[in-house]
Scaffold this motif. Structure first.
Motif, PDB file in Angstrom:
ATOM      1  N   HIS A  28       0.959  -1.176   0.043  1.00 61.73           N
ATOM      2  CA  HIS A  28      -0.020   0.026   0.035  1.00 61.73           C
ATOM      3  C   HIS A  28       0.811   1.262   0.002  1.00 61.73           C
ATOM      4  CE1 HIS A  28      -3.776  -2.272   0.727  1.00 61.73           C
ATOM      5  NE2 HIS A  28      -3.048  -2.863   1.492  1.00 61.73           N
ATOM      6  N   VAL A  29       0.588   2.089  -0.871  1.00 59.63           N
ATOM      7  CA  VAL A  29       1.341   3.224  -0.964  1.00 59.63           C
ATOM      8  C   VAL A  29       0.646   4.281  -0.114  1.00 59.63           C
ATOM      9  CG1 VAL A  29       2.159   5.342  -2.514  1.00 59.63           C
ATOM     10  CG2 VAL A  29       1.978   2.830  -3.320  1.00 59.63           C
ATOM     11  N   LYS A  30       1.520   5.090   0.681  1.00 57.11           N
ATOM     12  CA  LYS A  30       0.960   6.308   1.616  1.00 57.11           C
ATOM     13  C   LYS A  30       1.626   7.536   0.877  1.00 57.11           C
ATOM     14  CE  LYS A  30       1.743   5.906   6.007  1.00 57.11           C
ATOM     15  NZ  LYS A  30       2.377   6.177   7.270  1.00 57.11           N
ATOM     16  N   VAL A  31       0.412   8.150   0.459  1.00 54.91           N
ATOM     17  CA  VAL A  31       0.814   9.615  -0.018  1.00 54.91           C
ATOM     18  C   VAL A  31       0.786  10.691   0.865  1.00 54.91           C
ATOM     19  CG1 VAL A  31       0.062  11.233  -1.682  1.00 54.91           C
ATOM     20  CG2 VAL A  31      -0.194   9.047  -2.314  1.00 54.91           C
ATOM     21  N   LEU A  32       1.935  11.530   1.100  1.00 50.09           N
ATOM     22  CA  LEU A  32       1.925  12.323   2.334  1.00 50.09           C
ATOM     23  C   LEU A  32       2.391  13.893   1.491  1.00 50.09           C
ATOM     24  CD1 LEU A  32       4.552  10.746   4.610  1.00 50.09           C
ATOM     25  CD2 LEU A  32       2.202  10.967   4.796  1.00 50.09           C
ATOM     26  N   LYS A  33       1.461  14.843   1.940  1.00 51.78           N
ATOM     27  CA  LYS A  33       1.642  16.305   1.320  1.00 51.78           C
ATOM     28  C   LYS A  33       2.344  17.103   2.274  1.00 51.78           C
ATOM     29  CE  LYS A  33      -2.906  16.190  -1.450  1.00 51.78           C
ATOM     30  NZ  LYS A  33      -3.862  16.895  -1.586  1.00 51.78           N
ATOM     31  N   ALA A  34       3.403  17.685   1.617  1.00 46.55           N
ATOM     32  CA  ALA A  34       3.926  18.739   2.274  1.00 46.55           C
ATOM     33  C   ALA A  34       3.979  20.270   1.732  1.00 46.55           C
ATOM     34  CB  ALA A  34       5.528  18.363   2.387  1.00 46.55           C
ATOM     35  N   ALA A  35       4.136  21.206   2.477  1.00 45.07           N
ATOM     36  CA  ALA A  35       4.087  22.608   2.283  1.00 45.07           C
ATOM     37  C   ALA A  35       5.154  23.102   1.067  1.00 45.07           C
ATOM     38  CB  ALA A  35       4.344  23.615   3.446  1.00 45.07           C
ATOM     39  N   ASP A  36       6.418  22.415   1.456  1.00 50.97           N
ATOM     40  CA  ASP A  36       7.558  22.798   0.470  1.00 50.97           C
ATOM     41  C   ASP A  36       8.491  21.653   0.413  1.00 50.97           C
ATOM     42  OD1 ASP A  36       8.943  23.122   3.071  1.00 50.97           O
ATOM     43  OD2 ASP A  36       8.500  25.143   3.066  1.00 50.97           O
ATOM     44  N   ALA A  37       9.524  21.809  -0.049  1.00 49.90           N
ATOM     45  CA  ALA A  37      10.732  20.961  -0.238  1.00 49.90           C
ATOM     46  C   ALA A  37      11.359  20.409   0.899  1.00 49.90           C
ATOM     47  CB  ALA A  37      11.885  21.258  -1.324  1.00 49.90           C
ATOM     48  N   GLU A  38      11.540  21.453   1.782  1.00 49.91           N
ATOM     49  CA  GLU A  38      12.135  20.979   3.057  1.00 49.91           C
ATOM     50  C   GLU A  38      11.199  20.252   4.134  1.00 49.91           C
ATOM     51  OE1 GLU A  38      12.433  24.156   1.667  1.00 49.91           O
ATOM     52  OE2 GLU A  38      14.177  23.842   0.972  1.00 49.91           O
ATOM     53  N   ALA A  39       9.964  20.705   4.043  1.00 52.60           N
ATOM     54  CA  ALA A  39       8.896  19.740   4.859  1.00 52.60           C
ATOM     55  C   ALA A  39       8.891  18.445   4.391  1.00 52.60           C
ATOM     56  CB  ALA A  39       7.548  20.549   4.810  1.00 52.60           C
TER      57      ALA A  39
END
Length: 67
Positions: free
Chosen positions: A3-14
């Motif tokens: 199962h693939v978990k997709v995470l969202k981040a505000a920017d590249a560092e996050a």
């Protein structure tokens, strides 16, 4: 099944911190796991975060890398 978990981040560092969190969880679960290393500019924030954590006493002693 994987199962693939997709995470969202505000920017590249996050995104680098989130990816480092996931990697650290995997290393804690299986210290001798093998890390597949990506090239290019995309993983640089992840690699910077891993270096920062290693300097702060997180051990990757048993981790192996594969390109």
């Amino acid at each position: 099944m994987y199962h693939v978990k997709v995470l969202k981040a505000a920017d590249a560092e996050a995104a680098g911190r989130l990816a480092a969190d996931q990697l650290q969880q995997a290393v804690c679960a299986k210290p001798a796991c093998v890390l597949g290393l990506a090239t290019g500019a995309t993983p640089i924030p992840l690699y910077r975060e891993l270096i920062r954590r290693e300097q702060a006493a997180v051990s990757y002693t048993h981790l192996r890398a594969h390109e």
